[in-house]
Write a protein that holds these residues in place. Sequence first.
Motif, PDB file in Angstrom:
ATOM      1  N   ASP A  98       0.824  -1.207   0.000  1.00 47.85           N
ATOM      2  CA  ASP A  98       0.000   0.000   0.000  1.00 47.85           C
ATOM      3  C   ASP A  98       0.860   1.260   0.000  1.00 47.85           C
ATOM      4  O   ASP A  98       0.352   2.368   0.194  1.00 47.85           O
ATOM      5  CB  ASP A  98      -0.950   0.004   1.206  1.00 47.85           C
ATOM      6  N   GLU A  99       2.153   1.097  -0.246  1.00 46.96           N
ATOM      7  CA  GLU A  99       3.075   2.228  -0.296  1.00 46.96           C
ATOM      8  C   GLU A  99       3.366   2.613  -1.742  1.00 46.96           C
ATOM      9  O   GLU A  99       3.423   1.755  -2.635  1.00 46.96           O
ATOM     10  CB  GLU A  99       4.387   1.889   0.414  1.00 46.96           C
ATOM     11  N   LYS A 100       3.574   3.900  -1.974  1.00 49.33           N
ATOM     12  CA  LYS A 100       3.945   4.372  -3.307  1.00 49.33           C
ATOM     13  C   LYS A 100       5.280   3.777  -3.731  1.00 49.33           C
ATOM     14  O   LYS A 100       6.167   3.562  -2.912  1.00 49.33           O
ATOM     15  CB  LYS A 100       4.052   5.900  -3.334  1.00 49.33           C
ATOM     16  N   SER A 101       5.405   3.525  -5.014  1.00 52.23           N
ATOM     17  CA  SER A 101       6.665   3.012  -5.534  1.00 52.23           C
ATOM     18  C   SER A 101       7.683   4.145  -5.657  1.00 52.23           C
ATOM     19  O   SER A 101       7.345   5.230  -6.139  1.00 52.23           O
ATOM     20  CB  SER A 101       6.457   2.375  -6.905  1.00 52.23           C
ATOM     21  N   PRO A 102       8.931   3.914  -5.232  1.00 53.80           N
ATOM     22  CA  PRO A 102       9.956   4.944  -5.394  1.00 53.80           C
ATOM     23  C   PRO A 102      10.304   5.200  -6.858  1.00 53.80           C
ATOM     24  O   PRO A 102      10.908   6.219  -7.194  1.00 53.80           O
ATOM     25  CB  PRO A 102      11.153   4.365  -4.627  1.00 53.80           C
ATOM     26  N   ARG A 103       9.876   4.284  -7.732  1.00 53.20           N
ATOM     27  CA  ARG A 103      10.185   4.443  -9.159  1.00 53.20           C
ATOM     28  C   ARG A 103       9.098   5.221  -9.908  1.00 53.20           C
ATOM     29  O   ARG A 103       9.172   5.384 -11.125  1.00 53.20           O
ATOM     30  CB  ARG A 103      10.382   3.067  -9.795  1.00 53.20           C
ATOM     31  N   GLY A 104       8.096   5.682  -9.195  1.00 50.71           N
ATOM     32  CA  GLY A 104       7.130   6.577  -9.814  1.00 50.71           C
ATOM     33  C   GLY A 104       5.797   5.947 -10.174  1.00 50.71           C
ATOM     34  O   GLY A 104       5.544   4.765  -9.940  1.00 50.71           O
ATOM     35  N   ILE A 105       4.933   6.772 -10.738  1.00 53.83           N
ATOM     36  CA  ILE A 105       3.559   6.423 -11.023  1.00 53.83           C
ATOM     37  C   ILE A 105       3.422   5.253 -11.990  1.00 53.83           C
ATOM     38  O   ILE A 105       2.515   4.423 -11.870  1.00 53.83           O
ATOM     39  CB  ILE A 105       2.798   7.661 -11.577  1.00 53.83           C
ATOM     40  N   GLU A 106       4.349   5.147 -12.939  1.00 52.75           N
ATOM     41  CA  GLU A 106       4.239   4.070 -13.927  1.00 52.75           C
ATOM     42  C   GLU A 106       4.426   2.705 -13.280  1.00 52.75           C
ATOM     43  O   GLU A 106       3.732   1.749 -13.613  1.00 52.75           O
ATOM     44  CB  GLU A 106       5.255   4.294 -15.046  1.00 52.75           C
ATOM     45  N   ASP A 107       5.366   2.631 -12.316  1.00 49.09           N
ATOM     46  CA  ASP A 107       5.560   1.368 -11.606  1.00 49.09           C
ATOM     47  C   ASP A 107       4.359   1.065 -10.716  1.00 49.09           C
ATOM     48  O   ASP A 107       3.937  -0.089 -10.594  1.00 49.09           O
ATOM     49  CB  ASP A 107       6.838   1.434 -10.761  1.00 49.09           C
ATOM     50  N   ASP A 108       3.796   2.123 -10.102  1.00 50.11           N
ATOM     51  CA  ASP A 108       2.574   1.953  -9.310  1.00 50.11           C
ATOM     52  C   ASP A 108       1.465   1.347 -10.175  1.00 50.11           C
ATOM     53  O   ASP A 108       0.799   0.381  -9.784  1.00 50.11           O
ATOM     54  CB  ASP A 108       2.094   3.310  -8.776  1.00 50.11           C
ATOM     55  N   LEU A 109       1.275   1.932 -11.338  1.00 53.37           N
ATOM     56  CA  LEU A 109       0.192   1.505 -12.211  1.00 53.37           C
ATOM     57  C   LEU A 109       0.435   0.089 -12.742  1.00 53.37           C
ATOM     58  O   LEU A 109      -0.503  -0.701 -12.899  1.00 53.37           O
ATOM     59  CB  LEU A 109       0.029   2.494 -13.366  1.00 53.37           C
ATOM     60  N   HIS A 110       1.698  -0.220 -13.004  1.00 54.26           N
ATOM     61  CA  HIS A 110       2.046  -1.563 -13.468  1.00 54.26           C
ATOM     62  C   HIS A 110       1.603  -2.605 -12.441  1.00 54.26           C
ATOM     63  O   HIS A 110       1.020  -3.635 -12.792  1.00 54.26           O
ATOM     64  CB  HIS A 110       3.558  -1.647 -13.703  1.00 54.26           C
ATOM     65  N   LYS A 111       1.879  -2.327 -11.161  1.00 47.74           N
ATOM     66  CA  LYS A 111       1.512  -3.263 -10.099  1.00 47.74           C
ATOM     67  C   LYS A 111      -0.010  -3.307  -9.883  1.00 47.74           C
ATOM     68  O   LYS A 111      -0.581  -4.365  -9.613  1.00 47.74           O
ATOM     69  CB  LYS A 111       2.231  -2.879  -8.805  1.00 47.74           C
ATOM     70  N   ILE A 112      -0.654  -2.149 -10.007  1.00 45.48           N
ATOM     71  CA  ILE A 112      -2.112  -2.096  -9.843  1.00 45.48           C
ATOM     72  C   ILE A 112      -2.813  -2.902 -10.937  1.00 45.48           C
ATOM     73  O   ILE A 112      -3.724  -3.691 -10.660  1.00 45.48           O
ATOM     74  CB  ILE A 112      -2.598  -0.629  -9.865  1.00 45.48           C
ATOM     75  N   ILE A 113      -2.368  -2.719 -12.180  1.00 47.84           N
ATOM     76  CA  ILE A 113      -2.969  -3.458 -13.291  1.00 47.84           C
ATOM     77  C   ILE A 113      -2.741  -4.957 -13.103  1.00 47.84           C
ATOM     78  O   ILE A 113      -3.616  -5.779 -13.412  1.00 47.84           O
ATOM     79  CB  ILE A 113      -2.396  -2.971 -14.635  1.00 47.84           C
ATOM     80  N   GLY A 114      -1.596  -5.307 -12.557  1.00 52.24           N
ATOM     81  CA  GLY A 114      -1.285  -6.715 -12.339  1.00 52.24           C
ATOM     82  C   GLY A 114      -2.244  -7.421 -11.403  1.00 52.24           C
ATOM     83  O   GLY A 114      -2.419  -8.640 -11.483  1.00 52.24           O
ATOM     84  N   VAL A 115      -2.873  -6.661 -10.482  1.00 47.34           N
ATOM     85  CA  VAL A 115      -3.797  -7.290  -9.522  1.00 47.34           C
ATOM     86  C   VAL A 115      -5.240  -6.783  -9.673  1.00 47.34           C
ATOM     87  O   VAL A 115      -6.092  -7.106  -8.849  1.00 47.34           O
ATOM     88  CB  VAL A 115      -3.320  -7.038  -8.063  1.00 47.34           C
ATOM     89  N   CYS A 116      -5.497  -6.004 -10.726  1.00 49.60           N
ATOM     90  CA  CYS A 116      -6.823  -5.371 -10.827  1.00 49.60           C
ATOM     91  C   CYS A 116      -7.952  -6.376 -10.951  1.00 49.60           C
ATOM     92  O   CYS A 116      -9.105  -6.069 -10.630  1.00 49.60           O
ATOM     93  CB  CYS A 116      -6.869  -4.374 -11.987  1.00 49.60           C
ATOM     94  N   ASP A 117      -7.636  -7.606 -11.402  1.00 52.39           N
ATOM     95  CA  ASP A 117      -8.697  -8.603 -11.513  1.00 52.39           C
ATOM     96  C   ASP A 117      -9.165  -9.110 -10.153  1.00 52.39           C
ATOM     97  O   ASP A 117     -10.151  -9.853 -10.079  1.00 52.39           O
ATOM     98  CB  ASP A 117      -8.260  -9.764 -12.393  1.00 52.39           C
TER      99      ASP A 117
END
Length: 391
Positions: free
Chosen positions: A32-51
Amino acid sequence: MTVPAVFMDLAPEDQAQELRIFFKGLGAEISDEKSPRGIEDDLHKIIGVCDACFKEGDEKDIENILNNIVSILIHIPVERAENLILAFCEKLKKATGLTLGSVCLKALWLLFQSLEEKSPMRYHVYYNLVQIARNVDQVQAVYSGVEDLKEQFKAFPPNNEQMQKLLRLLHEILLSCKKGDQAAAVMVELLGTYTAENASEARQDAQHCIQAALADPNTFLLDPLLALKPVKFLEGELIHDLLFIFVQEKLPAYITFYKNHKDFVETHIGLNHEQNMKKMRLLTFMQLAETHPEMSFETIQNELQIAEEDVESFIIDVLKTKLVRARMDQSGRKVLISNTMHRTFGRPQWMQLRDLLAAWKTNLSSVQDGMKTVATAQMELAAKAKTSKAH
């Protein structure tokens, strides 16, 4: 757990963290923490579990979550969002069930509409949209015709290979949905993407086009196929010979072809002989109707090789197609033809149309001259009446 509000008034980074927290609360493997690599990495992880949200909440909650992801995606420059968009499409495409599939279709349609018209990713999103639409039997929600399809990509047209891939998919889906006319238009468009130089590469598409057109019980106007370059490339082959029979010949020609090439018709290209006979009888009747405004039942029985007791039911079936306008005289045992669609439209038909338009023009001129005469006479009568009153 509370679903984050769609398009909430937060920076994309904060919105992504809210989604992280939400998915972690559903038990997804995500911090539940922001990624230090930025929004794109955040979104990558979110999409990975969005199902994960597919199993929780109702239809509206799932739609809000997916729309939240879309709202973040469209804030990322397209050149950096390509892999994210493709991953999102893949996730939504795997959704099962009509209800969930329909929600995913709405979310992906929102993404498609939100992308800039010149974005090359619109093609990839649309291709996946069509696939999801097939899964939920809603292809008409995303496709309404070839011209509309071209308009969608007017600002940034897909390359030739991409368009061919999309048209093949649409053709397959439209056929499965029993949209024969639309499927035929898509296949004609597909074959039109080939030039004289690469027409030989379209061999499989051309064969599939002919096969689908002959098999479709609602496709009768086959003449335009002969003019397509990839189809011309098949001249001399059995499938082209069969197409020519359906375009110009009568029932006996098909029967002879079938006797000589039964295995080719039924096994190689998988056509149903009885359906072929039914279509050829109708096409033969149309051709006879072009030159015979009146046909006896006996002529129909002999020309179409049907039993005497089946003539009336055959005529009724013909009239249902609306390809021929006619009146059946049962007592006189004949059919009176008033109009028929032409199987082919070549020079003779153009000449006939020209003569019809010329006659129409002459009739209009006669009506116009008559109206002028009437108007002149009325004006003269009015003038005389005015003069009489003055005296």
